[in-house]
Design a protein around this motif. Structure first.
Motif, PDB file in Angstrom:
ATOM      1  N   GLU A 105       0.863  -1.188   0.000  1.00  0.00           N
ATOM      2  CA  GLU A 105       0.000   0.000   0.000  1.00  0.00           C
ATOM      3  C   GLU A 105       0.897   1.233   0.000  1.00  0.00           C
ATOM      4  N   GLY A 106       0.704   2.100  -0.995  1.00  0.00           N
ATOM      5  CA  GLY A 106       1.456   3.342  -1.061  1.00  0.00           C
ATOM      6  C   GLY A 106       0.822   4.381  -0.151  1.00  0.00           C
ATOM      7  N   GLU A 107       1.596   5.376   0.222  1.00  0.00           N
ATOM      8  CA  GLU A 107       1.013   6.383   1.118  1.00  0.00           C
ATOM      9  C   GLU A 107      -0.172   7.111   0.499  1.00  0.00           C
ATOM     10  N   PRO A 108      -0.129   7.444  -0.806  1.00  0.00           N
ATOM     11  CA  PRO A 108      -1.305   8.111  -1.390  1.00  0.00           C
ATOM     12  C   PRO A 108      -2.512   7.187  -1.519  1.00  0.00           C
ATOM     13  N   GLY A 109      -2.372   5.915  -1.184  1.00  0.00           N
ATOM     14  CA  GLY A 109      -3.518   5.008  -1.234  1.00  0.00           C
ATOM     15  C   GLY A 109      -3.514   4.074  -2.437  1.00  0.00           C
ATOM     16  N   VAL A 141      26.258  -3.665  -3.801  1.00  0.00           N
ATOM     17  CA  VAL A 141      25.239  -2.772  -4.357  1.00  0.00           C
ATOM     18  C   VAL A 141      24.592  -1.996  -3.222  1.00  0.00           C
ATOM     19  N   ALA A 142      24.616  -0.670  -3.303  1.00  0.00           N
ATOM     20  CA  ALA A 142      23.908   0.120  -2.297  1.00  0.00           C
ATOM     21  C   ALA A 142      22.469   0.308  -2.756  1.00  0.00           C
ATOM     22  N   ILE A 143      21.549   0.201  -1.820  1.00  0.00           N
ATOM     23  CA  ILE A 143      20.132   0.386  -2.138  1.00  0.00           C
ATOM     24  C   ILE A 143      19.599   1.488  -1.233  1.00  0.00           C
ATOM     25  N   TYR A 144      19.076   2.543  -1.831  1.00  0.00           N
ATOM     26  CA  TYR A 144      18.613   3.723  -1.085  1.00  0.00           C
ATOM     27  C   TYR A 144      17.232   4.060  -1.633  1.00  0.00           C
ATOM     28  N   MET A 145      16.218   3.496  -1.003  1.00  0.00           N
ATOM     29  CA  MET A 145      14.890   3.510  -1.622  1.00  0.00           C
ATOM     30  C   MET A 145      13.759   3.762  -0.643  1.00  0.00           C
ATOM     31  N   PRO A 146      12.621   4.186  -1.176  1.00  0.00           N
ATOM     32  CA  PRO A 146      11.428   4.256  -0.338  1.00  0.00           C
ATOM     33  C   PRO A 146      10.870   2.855  -0.158  1.00  0.00           C
ATOM     34  N   HIS A 196       6.788   8.691  -1.145  1.00  0.00           N
ATOM     35  CA  HIS A 196       5.759   9.496  -0.484  1.00  0.00           C
ATOM     36  C   HIS A 196       5.858   9.369   1.021  1.00  0.00           C
ATOM     37  N   ARG A 197       6.015  10.486   1.672  1.00  0.00           N
ATOM     38  CA  ARG A 197       6.065  10.516   3.138  1.00  0.00           C
ATOM     39  C   ARG A 197       5.386  11.762   3.670  1.00  0.00           C
ATOM     40  N   ARG A 198       4.536  11.552   4.681  1.00  0.00           N
ATOM     41  CA  ARG A 198       3.838  12.676   5.307  1.00  0.00           C
ATOM     42  C   ARG A 198       3.108  13.552   4.307  1.00  0.00           C
ATOM     43  N   GLY A 199       2.475  12.891   3.345  1.00  0.00           N
ATOM     44  CA  GLY A 199       1.646  13.632   2.409  1.00  0.00           C
ATOM     45  C   GLY A 199       2.401  14.393   1.335  1.00  0.00           C
ATOM     46  N   ALA A 200       3.710  14.197   1.240  1.00  0.00           N
ATOM     47  CA  ALA A 200       4.469  14.911   0.211  1.00  0.00           C
ATOM     48  C   ALA A 200       5.488  13.952  -0.399  1.00  0.00           C
ATOM     49  N   VAL A 201       6.106  14.385  -1.504  1.00  0.00           N
ATOM     50  CA  VAL A 201       7.155  13.564  -2.090  1.00  0.00           C
ATOM     51  C   VAL A 201       8.474  13.929  -1.427  1.00  0.00           C
ATOM     52  N   SER A 202       9.154  12.919  -0.924  1.00  0.00           N
ATOM     53  CA  SER A 202      10.458  13.178  -0.339  1.00  0.00           C
ATOM     54  C   SER A 202      11.506  12.637  -1.320  1.00  0.00           C
ATOM     55  N   GLY A 336       4.247   4.595   3.784  1.00  0.00           N
ATOM     56  CA  GLY A 336       4.270   5.925   4.409  1.00  0.00           C
ATOM     57  C   GLY A 336       4.313   5.955   5.916  1.00  0.00           C
ATOM     58  N   THR A 337       3.877   7.083   6.438  1.00  0.00           N
ATOM     59  CA  THR A 337       3.886   7.326   7.878  1.00  0.00           C
ATOM     60  C   THR A 337       2.514   6.975   8.475  1.00  0.00           C
ATOM     61  N   PRO A 338       2.476   6.728   9.796  1.00  0.00           N
ATOM     62  CA  PRO A 338       1.225   6.285  10.424  1.00  0.00           C
ATOM     63  C   PRO A 338       0.166   7.378  10.540  1.00  0.00           C
ATOM     64  N   ASN A 339       0.545   8.625  10.289  1.00  0.00           N
ATOM     65  CA  ASN A 339      -0.455   9.694  10.439  1.00  0.00           C
ATOM     66  C   ASN A 339      -0.722  10.416   9.121  1.00  0.00           C
ATOM     67  N   SER A 340      -0.666   9.663   8.048  1.00  0.00           N
ATOM     68  CA  SER A 340      -0.961  10.263   6.758  1.00  0.00           C
ATOM     69  C   SER A 340      -2.051   9.437   6.071  1.00  0.00           C
ATOM     70  N   PRO A 341      -3.218   9.955   5.739  1.00  0.00           N
ATOM     71  CA  PRO A 341      -3.625  11.350   5.926  1.00  0.00           C
ATOM     72  C   PRO A 341      -4.095  11.654   7.351  1.00  0.00           C
ATOM     73  N   ASN A 342      -4.295  10.617   8.184  1.00  0.00           N
ATOM     74  CA  ASN A 342      -4.671  10.907   9.573  1.00  0.00           C
ATOM     75  C   ASN A 342      -4.147   9.791  10.476  1.00  0.00           C
ATOM     76  N   GLU A 343      -4.363   9.941  11.751  1.00  0.00           N
ATOM     77  CA  GLU A 343      -3.778   9.048  12.759  1.00  0.00           C
ATOM     78  C   GLU A 343      -4.398   7.650  12.773  1.00  0.00           C
TER      79      GLU A 343
END
Ligand code: WT7
Length: 652
Positions: A105-109, A141-146, A196-202, A336-343
Motif C-alpha cells: 500500500e502506497g502512502e497516497p492510497g 550494491v547500495a540500495i537507497y529507496m522508499p 511518499h512521506r507525510r503527504g508529500a514527495v520526499s 508511508g507514515t502512520p499519520n498520513s492522511p490521519n492518525e
C-alpha cells in the motif's frame, strides 16, 4: 535503570494465550518449547540440520557447524543454496504460486499485490537487468529507496545472482551514503526519484547525486520512478528502472552459492568510530530467519502478516522480506507514515487487508497512545490474532495498552529481543507455548544460550542485573564486520574470550521463572525510537561545525522515543551562541547523518566537565540531561565548575 528493574520485579501480571490461539498454533505448551529447546542445545547439529532440510539446497552440507576458527564460525559448510530461490522458486510448484507474496500500500492510497509467481518474474527481470549493467557475483550494491515493492525486488535480485546488498535507510543524508558506499566499495546504487512521506514527495535521487562525487567506485545508478519529482539523470551512468528491467528476460536461474557466501552488509552505529558494516551470509541467516518467522509469528498459510519497520533496518530485512517469504507467507508492506492522511492509517490498513499478525515498535505504540484510543477504535481490528514489538524495552504501561486497545485482550504479544548482529530473534516468548509478562522479552529461542553474567563472567542470580551474553554461535549470527575482522573479534568476542561468549552490549536481568528482561545498552549508544545511534558519531558531526569547540552527547529518557539526544556543546572563545544557533546545529547534524540523529536538546557551556585525567564526565551529563525539563531551545550557558568539582572524586 534501577527503577526499571524494581518495576519489573514487582510485575506480577501474566497472560496465557487463549484456548482459541493455542488450538491453531504450531507450539501448544511449555513442554513443546522445552523439548525443542533442549534438543537444540544438546545436539545443535541434528536440530539445525532438520530445520535446514525444510528448505532447498542445491548441494547438502558436509558439516552443520564448523567452529575450528572461532569466532569465524561457518554454518552448513560445503552446501550450496540460494535465499532468493528459497523465497520464490521453492513455492512455485506448490499452491502458493498464486498466493500474495507482497501486498503493498502506497502512502497516497495506491495498491499493488505481487503473487509469488509475479514476484519471481520481477526478481528475475531485475537480476538480468543488473547483470546486463555489469553486476557480478560478490559485487556490492547500495540500495537507497522508499518502501516500495522494487526495494524487495532489488534485494532478492542481488541475492539471486550473489551480489551483496547494502541497504541505506532512506532517511540518511548524503554524507551517510558516502561513508557506507565507500566502506563497501559499492559498484551500483539502486534508488528512486523519491517516495511518499507525510503527504508529500520526499526526494531520494538528489541526495544520491550529492553523494556521488565522493563515491568513485559507483559505475551505475538505477532509478525507480515513484515520486514523479523532477531529477537529473547522467547519461551513461544513470538508468531508469523501467528502461532496464522492463525489457529484461524473466528467465534467470538462481546462482548456486556457497552457504557462507555473503548476503548483505548493514551498517549500524557503535559507541566508537565509524559505523560498523555488519556482514551476514547466506545459509545460516536463511535457516535462522525462516525458523524464527515460523515459530515466533506462528505463521500459517492464511495469515496476512504486517511488520511496520522500514526495510532500511534489519527488522525489515529479516521480517518483511527474507524470513517471511522463505515461509511462503504474505507480507504486507506500507510506504508511508502512520499519520498520513490521519492518525488512523495503520488501523485502516489492518481492517482493509484483514491483517492477522502485526509487528511494530514500542516508540510507535507510545505515539499511538498519545494520539488517543479513538483512532484504533474507529476500525475493525478483529482480524488480529498476534502482536509483536521490537527495538527497545517496552514499558509495561505501553504493553498493557497494546494488549487492551489493539489486541482486545485476545492476542498474545511477542516482545522480541535481537540485534542487527544477531540477524534473527534471540529472546522472545513463543505465542502458543507460554505466558507473556509485560516488560519481559521471555525465553531464549531454539539454539540460543543466553545468560546474564557479571563483569567476571559469573552467572548472576535472580534480582540482579548483569551483562547479557550469548554463550556460543547461532546460525543467523553476523560473520564479521565488513573489512575489519579485528574489530569484529574485539567488539563482540574479546570480553569473554576464553569462554567463547558473544557480548551483546545490553544489560538484562532474569526473573525466577527464567524470563529475561532487557534493560538496554550499557555502552555509549543511544536507542532513539528503536534505532541505535552512536554518541561519538553525533559528536563528530557537531564538532565539524565552526560553532562547536567540543561536544558530548548523552541519552536521556524520552516519553515517545525511548531515549532522546542531548548534546552539551562548548563554543570557541569569543562566540556567544544565539537561539538561531541551536537550530543551525540541529540542521547541521541532520545534514551530516540524517534527521533521526538531530539532538532534542542542545545545551551550551563554556567548558565540558572533565575529570582530572581529562575524561568527560558523562555520568554527570546524563543525570543533568535526565533531570531537567528543557525544550532544547535554550541558549543559557551552563556552568559545570561547581558540579564538576563535587563529582570529580567518584568519576576518576
Ligand atoms: C538493540 C539492537 C533488532 C531489531 C531492531 C533494533 C535493543 C531490540 C529489544 C527488545 C529491549 C531491545 C537492544 C539491542 N532492543 N529489541 N525487545 N527489548 N531492547 O536493531 O539497531 O541492531 O539494535 O536494540 O538494546 O541491543 P538494532
Amino acid at each position: 535503570m534501577t527503577n526499571n528493574i524494581e518495576h519489573v520485579l514487582e510485575e506480577t501480571r501474566k497472560f496465557d494465550p487463549s484456548e482459541d490461539f493455542v488450538a491453531h498454533s504450531h507450539l501448544k505448551s511449555r513442554a513443546d518449547y522445552d523439548e525443542l529447546y533442549s534438543k537444540s542445545i544438546s545436539d545443535p547439529d541434528a536440530f539445525w540440520g532438520d530445520v535446514a532440510r525444510e528448505l532447498h539446497w542445491f548441494k547438502p552440507w558436509d558439516r552443520v557447524l564448523n567452529a575450528d576458527n572461532a569466532p569465524f564460525f561457518k554454518w552448513f559448510e560445503g552446501a550450496t543454496t540460494n535465499i532468493s530461490y528459497n523465497c520464490l522458486d521453492r513455492h512455485l510448484s506448490t499452491p502458493r504460486k498464486n498466493k500474495a507474496a507482497i501486498i503493498w500500500e502506497g502512502e497516497p492510497g495506491d495498491q499493488r499485490t505481487l503473487t509469488y509467481h509475479q514476484l519471481h518474474r520481477e526478481v528475475c527481470k531485475a537480476a538480468n537487468a543488473f547483470k546486463g549493467l555489469g553486476l557480478e557475483r560478490g559485487d556490492r550494491v547500495a540500495i537507497y529507496m522508499p518502501m516500495i515493492p522494487e526495494l524487495a525486488i532489488a534485494m532478492l535480485a542481488c541475492a539471486r545472482i550473489g551480489a551483496v546488498h547494502s541497504i541505506i535507510f532512506g532517511g540518511f543524508s548524503a554524507n551517510a551514503i558516502v561513508d557506507r558506499v565507500q566502506d563497501a566499495s559499492c559498484k551500483m546504487i539502486v534508488t528512486a526519484d523519491g517516495g511518499h512521506r507525510r503527504g508529500a514527495v520526499s526526494a531520494l535521487k538528489p541526495t544520491v547525486d550529492e553523494a556521488l562525487p565522493n563515491c568513485p567506485t559507483v559505475e551505475t545508478v538505477v532509478v525507480v520512478r515513484r515520486g514523479g519529482n523532477e531529477i537529473a539523470m547522467q547519461e551513461g551512468r544513470d538508468h531508469w528502472w523501467h528502461d532496464v528491467v522492463g525489457p529484461a528476460s524473466a528467465v534467470c536461474p538462481a546462482e548456486e552459492l556457497d552457504a557462507e557466501h555473503p548476503l548483505y552488509i548493514l551498517y549500524t552505529s557503535g559507541s566508537t568510530g565509524k559505523p560498523k558494516g555488519i556482514l551476514h551470509s547466506t545459509g545460516g541467516y536463511m535457516v535462522g530467519t525462516y525458523m524464527t518467522s515460523k515459530y515466533v509469528f506462528d505463521l500459517h498459510e492464511d495469515d496476512t502478516y504486517w511488520c511496520t519497520a522500514d526495510i532500511g533496518w534489519v527488522t525489515g530485512h529479516s521480517y518483511i522480506v527474507y524470513g517471511i517469504l522463505a515461509n511462503g507467507a504474505t507480507s504486507l508492506m506500507y510506504e508511508g507514515t502512520p499519520n498520513s492522511p490521519n492518525e488512523g492509517r495503520f488501523w485502516e490498513i489492518i481492517e482493509k487487508y484483514g491483517v492477522n499478525i502485526f509487528y511494530t515498535a514500542p516508540t510507535a505504540i507510545r505515539t499511538f497512545i498519545r494520539w488517543g484510543d479513538e483512532w484504533p477504535n474507529k476500525y475493525d481490528l478483529s482480524s488480529l490474532r498476534l502482536l509483536g514489538t521490537v527495538g527497545e524495552p517496552i514499558n509495561p504501561e505501553a504493553w498493557m495498552w497494546y494488549h487492551r486497545v489493539i489486541g482486545k485482550e485476545r492476542c498474545p504479544i511477542v516482545d522480541t529481543w535481537w540485534q542487527t548482529e544477531t540477524g534473527a530473534i534471540m529472546i522472545t516468548t513463543l505465542p502458543g507455548a507460554m505466558y507473556t509478562k509485560p516488560g519481559s522479552a521471555g525465553l531464549p529461542f531454539f539454539g540460543v544460550k543466553a545468560a546474564v553474567v557479571t563483569e567476571e563472567g559469573e552467572e548472576v542470580d535472580g534480582m540482579h542485573s548483569g551483562l547479557l551474553v550469548i554463550q556460543g554461535p547461532w546460525p543467523a549470527m553476523l560473520r564479521t564486520l565488513y573489512g575489519d575482522d579485528d574489530r569484529y573479534v574485539d567488539v563482540f568476542w574479546s570480553k569473554f574470550k576464553e569462554r567463547g561468549w558473544y557480548l551483546t552490549g545490553d544489560g538484562a536481568f532474569r526473573d525466577k521463572n527464567g524470563y529475561f528482561m532487557i534493560i538496554g545498552r550499557l555502552d555509549d549508544v543511544i536507542n532513539v525510537s528503536g534505532h541505535r545511534l552512536g554518541t561519538m558519531e553525533i559528536e563528530s558531526a557537531l564538532v565539524s561545525s565552526d560553532l562547536v569547540a567540543e561536544a558530548a552527547v548523552v541519552g536521556y529518557p524520552h516519553e515517545i522515543k525511548g531515549q532522546g539526544i542531548c548534546a552539551f556543546v562548548s563554543v570557541p572563545k569569543g562566540i556567544t551562541p544565539t537561539e538561531a544557533d541551536v537550530q543551525k546545529l540541529r540542521d547541521h547534524v541532520a545534514k551530516e547523518i540524517g534527521p533521526i540523529a538531530k539532538p532534542d536538546q542542545i545545551r551550551f557551556t563554556d567548558a565540558l566537565p572533565k575529570t582530572r585525567s581529562g575524561k568527560i564526565m558523562r555520568r554527570l551529563l546524563r543525570d543533568i540531561a535526565a533531570g531537567k525539563e528543557t525544550t532544547g531551545d535554550t541558549t543559557t550557558l551552563e556552568d559545570f565548575s561547581v558540579l564538576a568539582a563535587l563529582r570529580e572524586e567518584s568519576e576518576d
